[in-house]
Design a protein around this motif. Structure first.
Motif, PDB file in Angstrom:
ATOM      1  N   VAL A  73       0.849  -1.192   0.000  1.00 24.63           N
ATOM      2  CA  VAL A  73       0.000   0.000   0.000  1.00 24.63           C
ATOM      3  C   VAL A  73       0.883   1.241   0.000  1.00 24.63           C
ATOM      4  CG1 VAL A  73      -1.747   1.305   1.271  1.00 24.63           C
ATOM      5  CG2 VAL A  73      -1.821  -1.204   1.265  1.00 24.63           C
ATOM      6  N   TYR A  74       0.538   2.196  -0.834  1.00 22.02           N
ATOM      7  CA  TYR A  74       1.104   3.540  -0.709  1.00 22.02           C
ATOM      8  C   TYR A  74      -0.052   4.525  -0.815  1.00 22.02           C
ATOM      9  CZ  TYR A  74       1.172   3.724  -5.891  1.00 22.02           C
ATOM     10  OH  TYR A  74       0.840   3.722  -7.226  1.00 22.02           O
ATOM     11  N   TRP A  75       0.237   5.804  -0.658  1.00 25.47           N
ATOM     12  CA  TRP A  75      -0.810   6.777  -0.364  1.00 25.47           C
ATOM     13  C   TRP A  75      -1.442   7.312  -1.651  1.00 25.47           C
ATOM     14  CZ3 TRP A  75      -2.189   7.060   4.646  1.00 25.47           C
ATOM     15  CH2 TRP A  75      -1.290   6.523   5.564  1.00 25.47           C
ATOM     16  N   THR A  76      -2.459   6.625  -2.111  1.00 21.63           N
ATOM     17  CA  THR A  76      -3.205   7.014  -3.299  1.00 21.63           C
ATOM     18  C   THR A  76      -4.662   7.231  -2.929  1.00 21.63           C
ATOM     19  OG1 THR A  76      -3.766   4.733  -3.876  1.00 21.63           O
ATOM     20  CG2 THR A  76      -1.682   5.604  -4.747  1.00 21.63           C
ATOM     21  N   ASP A  77      -5.400   7.887  -3.830  1.00 21.65           N
ATOM     22  CA  ASP A  77      -6.845   8.045  -3.599  1.00 21.65           C
ATOM     23  C   ASP A  77      -7.517   6.690  -3.473  1.00 21.65           C
ATOM     24  OD1 ASP A  77      -6.536  10.788  -3.735  1.00 21.65           O
ATOM     25  OD2 ASP A  77      -7.208  10.944  -5.822  1.00 21.65           O
ATOM     26  N   GLU A  78      -7.044   5.725  -4.252  1.00 21.58           N
ATOM     27  CA  GLU A  78      -7.666   4.405  -4.257  1.00 21.58           C
ATOM     28  C   GLU A  78      -7.439   3.651  -2.954  1.00 21.58           C
ATOM     29  OE1 GLU A  78      -7.212   5.983  -8.178  1.00 21.58           O
ATOM     30  OE2 GLU A  78      -5.662   5.569  -6.658  1.00 21.58           O
ATOM     31  N   SER A  79      -6.311   3.911  -2.275  1.00 22.66           N
ATOM     32  CA  SER A  79      -6.015   3.177  -1.042  1.00 22.66           C
ATOM     33  C   SER A  79      -6.716   3.759   0.179  1.00 22.66           C
ATOM     34  CB  SER A  79      -4.506   3.152  -0.798  1.00 22.66           C
ATOM     35  OG  SER A  79      -4.012   4.449  -0.482  1.00 22.66           O
ATOM     36  N   MET A  80      -7.192   4.984   0.083  1.00 21.15           N
ATOM     37  CA  MET A  80      -7.727   5.656   1.267  1.00 21.15           C
ATOM     38  C   MET A  80      -8.970   4.990   1.864  1.00 21.15           C
ATOM     39  SD  MET A  80      -5.677   8.047   2.208  1.00 21.15           S
ATOM     40  CE  MET A  80      -6.587   9.251   3.172  1.00 21.15           C
ATOM     41  N   PRO A  81      -9.968   4.539   1.083  1.00 21.51           N
ATOM     42  CA  PRO A  81     -11.135   3.897   1.717  1.00 21.51           C
ATOM     43  C   PRO A  81     -10.757   2.689   2.564  1.00 21.51           C
ATOM     44  CG  PRO A  81     -11.640   4.473  -0.552  1.00 21.51           C
ATOM     45  CD  PRO A  81     -10.163   4.706  -0.367  1.00 21.51           C
ATOM     46  N   GLY A  82      -9.850   1.881   2.077  1.00 23.16           N
ATOM     47  CA  GLY A  82      -9.430   0.723   2.850  1.00 23.16           C
ATOM     48  C   GLY A  82      -8.685   1.103   4.111  1.00 23.16           C
ATOM     49  N   LEU A  83      -7.827   2.121   4.029  1.00 18.77           N
ATOM     50  CA  LEU A  83      -7.108   2.580   5.212  1.00 18.77           C
ATOM     51  C   LEU A  83      -8.065   3.154   6.251  1.00 18.77           C
ATOM     52  CD1 LEU A  83      -4.032   4.213   3.438  1.00 18.77           C
ATOM     53  CD2 LEU A  83      -4.002   2.144   4.865  1.00 18.77           C
ATOM     54  N   ARG A  84      -9.095   3.872   5.792  1.00 18.44           N
ATOM     55  CA  ARG A  84     -10.102   4.389   6.736  1.00 18.44           C
ATOM     56  C   ARG A  84     -10.847   3.242   7.403  1.00 18.44           C
ATOM     57  NH1 ARG A  84     -11.441   7.906   2.313  1.00 18.44           N
ATOM     58  NH2 ARG A  84     -10.396   9.927   2.533  1.00 18.44           N
ATOM     59  N   ALA A  85     -11.198   2.230   6.618  1.00 22.36           N
ATOM     60  CA  ALA A  85     -11.894   1.075   7.196  1.00 22.36           C
ATOM     61  C   ALA A  85     -11.021   0.386   8.242  1.00 22.36           C
ATOM     62  CB  ALA A  85     -12.276   0.094   6.087  1.00 22.36           C
ATOM     63  N   LEU A  86      -9.722   0.314   7.987  1.00 19.33           N
ATOM     64  CA  LEU A  86      -8.808  -0.328   8.927  1.00 19.33           C
ATOM     65  C   LEU A  86      -8.750   0.461  10.239  1.00 19.33           C
ATOM     66  CD1 LEU A  86      -5.284  -1.714   8.013  1.00 19.33           C
ATOM     67  CD2 LEU A  86      -5.719  -0.571  10.175  1.00 19.33           C
ATOM     68  N   THR A  87      -8.553   1.766  10.156  1.00 17.81           N
ATOM     69  CA  THR A  87      -8.442   2.552  11.391  1.00 17.81           C
ATOM     70  C   THR A  87      -9.747   2.531  12.176  1.00 17.81           C
ATOM     71  OG1 THR A  87      -9.009   4.643  10.264  1.00 17.81           O
ATOM     72  CG2 THR A  87      -6.665   4.057  10.416  1.00 17.81           C
ATOM     73  N   GLU A  88     -10.866   2.565  11.485  1.00 16.57           N
ATOM     74  CA  GLU A  88     -12.156   2.527  12.179  1.00 16.57           C
ATOM     75  C   GLU A  88     -12.348   1.195  12.894  1.00 16.57           C
ATOM     76  OE1 GLU A  88     -14.998   3.356   9.132  1.00 16.57           O
ATOM     77  OE2 GLU A  88     -14.442   5.484   8.982  1.00 16.57           O
ATOM     78  N   ALA A  89     -11.919   0.109  12.267  1.00 16.71           N
ATOM     79  CA  ALA A  89     -12.072  -1.210  12.873  1.00 16.71           C
ATOM     80  C   ALA A  89     -11.199  -1.352  14.112  1.00 16.71           C
ATOM     81  CB  ALA A  89     -11.746  -2.292  11.851  1.00 16.71           C
ATOM     82  N   VAL A  90      -9.975  -0.820  14.060  1.00 15.30           N
ATOM     83  CA  VAL A  90      -9.089  -0.871  15.224  1.00 15.30           C
ATOM     84  C   VAL A  90      -9.636  -0.002  16.346  1.00 15.30           C
ATOM     85  CG1 VAL A  90      -6.797  -0.244  16.079  1.00 15.30           C
ATOM     86  CG2 VAL A  90      -7.028  -1.463  13.904  1.00 15.30           C
ATOM     87  N   HIS A  91     -10.097   1.192  16.013  1.00 18.53           N
ATOM     88  CA  HIS A  91     -10.652   2.089  17.033  1.00 18.53           C
ATOM     89  C   HIS A  91     -11.870   1.475  17.709  1.00 18.53           C
ATOM     90  CE1 HIS A  91      -8.715   5.778  14.875  1.00 18.53           C
ATOM     91  NE2 HIS A  91      -7.909   5.265  15.780  1.00 18.53           N
ATOM     92  N   ALA A  92     -12.641   0.720  16.962  1.00 14.45           N
ATOM     93  CA  ALA A  92     -13.842   0.091  17.531  1.00 14.45           C
ATOM     94  C   ALA A  92     -13.490  -0.898  18.638  1.00 14.45           C
ATOM     95  CB  ALA A  92     -14.629  -0.622  16.431  1.00 14.45           C
ATOM     96  N   GLU A  93     -12.251  -1.384  18.633  1.00 13.41           N
ATOM     97  CA  GLU A  93     -11.795  -2.308  19.673  1.00 13.41           C
ATOM     98  C   GLU A  93     -11.047  -1.597  20.793  1.00 13.41           C
ATOM     99  OE1 GLU A  93     -12.741  -5.307  19.828  1.00 13.41           O
ATOM    100  OE2 GLU A  93     -13.654  -5.440  17.828  1.00 13.41           O
ATOM    101  N   GLY A  94     -10.973  -0.261  20.744  1.00  9.64           N
ATOM    102  CA  GLY A  94     -10.405   0.506  21.839  1.00  9.64           C
ATOM    103  C   GLY A  94      -8.923   0.790  21.751  1.00  9.64           C
ATOM    104  N   ALA A  95      -8.274   0.412  20.646  1.00 10.67           N
ATOM    105  CA  ALA A  95      -6.835   0.640  20.497  1.00 10.67           C
ATOM    106  C   ALA A  95      -6.575   1.805  19.561  1.00 10.67           C
ATOM    107  CB  ALA A  95      -6.144  -0.614  19.969  1.00 10.67           C
ATOM    108  N   ALA A  96      -5.406   2.385  19.665  1.00 14.17           N
ATOM    109  CA  ALA A  96      -4.935   3.382  18.704  1.00 14.17           C
ATOM    110  C   ALA A  96      -4.221   2.660  17.566  1.00 14.17           C
ATOM    111  CB  ALA A  96      -4.002   4.377  19.377  1.00 14.17           C
ATOM    112  N   VAL A  97      -3.957   3.398  16.473  1.00 11.33           N
ATOM    113  CA  VAL A  97      -3.312   2.781  15.307  1.00 11.33           C
ATOM    114  C   VAL A  97      -2.360   3.782  14.673  1.00 11.33           C
ATOM    115  CG1 VAL A  97      -5.320   3.352  13.864  1.00 11.33           C
ATOM    116  CG2 VAL A  97      -3.696   1.596  13.092  1.00 11.33           C
ATOM    117  N   SER A  98      -1.161   3.301  14.372  1.00 12.21           N
ATOM    118  CA  SER A  98      -0.101   4.113  13.797  1.00 12.21           C
ATOM    119  C   SER A  98       0.207   3.634  12.388  1.00 12.21           C
ATOM    120  CB  SER A  98       1.163   4.002  14.669  1.00 12.21           C
ATOM    121  OG  SER A  98       2.257   4.696  14.094  1.00 12.21           O
ATOM    122  N   ALA A  99       0.596   4.558  11.514  1.00 15.86           N
ATOM    123  CA  ALA A  99       1.015   4.240  10.154  1.00 15.86           C
ATOM    124  C   ALA A  99       2.525   4.396  10.059  1.00 15.86           C
ATOM    125  CB  ALA A  99       0.336   5.165   9.150  1.00 15.86           C
ATOM    126  N   GLN A 100       3.213   3.309   9.741  1.00 18.03           N
ATOM    127  CA  GLN A 100       4.651   3.410   9.491  1.00 18.03           C
ATOM    128  C   GLN A 100       4.854   3.923   8.075  1.00 18.03           C
ATOM    129  OE1 GLN A 100       7.287  -0.004   8.649  1.00 18.03           O
ATOM    130  NE2 GLN A 100       8.382   0.558  10.510  1.00 18.03           N
TER     131      GLN A 100
END
Length: 410
Positions: A73-100
């Protein structure tokens, strides 16, 4: 003040974590054609459910030519929906999430990227059996700016932090190394010149995000090769980053993906497993000379602690201890020595709920045996082979249900 409990809340910049444990960045091998997959989401949700304070998504290249794998994955318009879904799913479990975030530099994969790998100076990569060309000043400026754009997009995607990759002889780290960097311009020679790329990258990231998210720098203490970057130079670079005000926390690492990749991990070097997932002619090369390039090092708990203490004594920044975090004893030692957080990789691959188990039983020890057979699995989906022997991974985010990654595209 008394040392904090590793399971108590902790703060990095503007972000408060529910506890002081972090899933360290381990390249997941779960993206497909630059897009997030459901498997990648599930990978990080498992650690959030398992109790970590923050999980780290690795590795999100700042530009196409910085990828170390063509599916990354790199930072394109096409990758953003999936990255948002990932962060939302992690947040729903109470954890923070970092992007390397980072650029592979001489470790990048030129065939898949259809672009040359870039290094401070022209060189051959024996491990990957390819060559890199010397980066121009324009290349450097483009890559520095790309880090800032990536950090901005991380905010858009809902990440709580960015971890900027300044280690393992990726782009910034290769400039720090006196062995790899043979330049004679303003980016080569003395340490201040060799550190310019790392400092400019961090300045770009800070300028892009301000204090809206946390900024972590992951930086080598030791390349693990004669003539490479070592602790005596890592200390002043850490002090310069602190003085620049561009970093909220430091995570110290070691080793060179370019020259000595096993140096970070300690434990066994599973040559047969590596050869089994490599394409030709790299497979044959691993079988013939792999023992020279992929070395075994003795493992012990907290194996980076002694050197990391030297950095700890030189800066006031919060620090994250990496390397052999497998039980409460080494975690408590880290807290007593002034580290604010601990980062785990292999222990969590073996037991994603290790933190929850530790909360229930302070005497719990990781089941990881440091065989390192997890390392070659990043070509087919990073996992502990003792509990998960899957060899293919599935679908890109947003594709129809049941869409499978054809094995020939892996």
């Amino acid at each position: 003040m008394p040392a904090p409990d590793v399971l108590s809340p902790g703060r990095i910049g503007p972000v408060e974590l529910r506890n002081r444990t972090i899933k360290a960045a381990t390249y997941e091998g779960l993206a497909h054609r630059g897009l997030v997959t459901q498997d990648l989401v599930d990978f990080h949700v498992a650690y959030a459910k398992g109790g970590v304070g923050m999980t780290t998504v690795a590795y999100l290249a700042v530009d196409r030519d910085g990828r170390t794998d063509r599916h990354q994955v790199y930072w394109t318009d096409e990758s953003m929906p999936g990255l948002r879904a990932l962060t939302e799913a992690v947040h729903a479990e109470g954890a923070a999430v970092s992007a390397q975030i980072g650029h592979g530099g001489p470790v990048a994969e030129p065939r898949g990227n259809k672009a040359p790998a870039l290094a401070p100076s022209k060189r051959v990569n024996l491990i990957a059996m390819n060559a890199s060309q010397a980066a121009t000043v324009d290349d450097i400026q483009r890559i520095v700016a790309a880090h800032g754009r990536a950090a901005s997009r991380a905010i858009e995607a809902g990440f709580d932090a960015v971890e900027v990759h300044l280690g393992h002889n990726y782009f910034a780290s290769s400039f720090l190394s006196p062995k790899v960097n043979r330049r004679t311009d303003d980016y080569g020679g003395g340490l201040r010149n060799r550190a310019r790329v790392a400092r400019e990258i961090m300045e770009s990231v800070r300028a892009a995000v301000g204090d809206r998210i946390a900024i972590i720098a992951k930086m080598n203490m030791d390349d693990g090769v004669p003539g490479g970057f070592w602790l005596d130079e890592a200390i002043p670079v850490a002090q310069w980053l602190e003085a620049d005000g561009t970093v909220d926390a430091l995570e110290m690492t070691a080793g060179s993906s370019l020259l000595n990749p096993m140096y970070l991990f300690k434990g066994d070097a599973p040559l047969d497993d590596f050869a089994g997932v490599m394409p030709q002619p790299i497979r044959t090369g691993v079988k013939l000379i792999g023992h020279r390039l992929l070395k075994s090092y003795p493992y012990e708990d907290g194996y980076l602690l002694e050197d990391a203490r030297q950095i700890r004594a030189a800066v006031d920044l919060p620090m994250i201890l990496l390397g052999g975090i497998t039980n409460r004893t080494v975690m408590d030692q880290a807290m007593a020595d002034g580290f604010g957080f601990v980062a785990m990789a292999r222990a969590l691959l073996r037991e994603p709920d290790f933190v929850n188990q530790l909360a229930a039983d302070a005497g719990k020890r990781s089941l990881c045996n440091h065989c390192n057979r997890c390392m070659p699995t990043n070509f087919t989906g990073t996992r502990c082979v003792l509990v998960d022997r899957r060899t293919t991974r599935s679908m890109s985010w947003g594709k129809p249900e049941g869409y499978a990654v054809p094995p020939e595209t892996r």
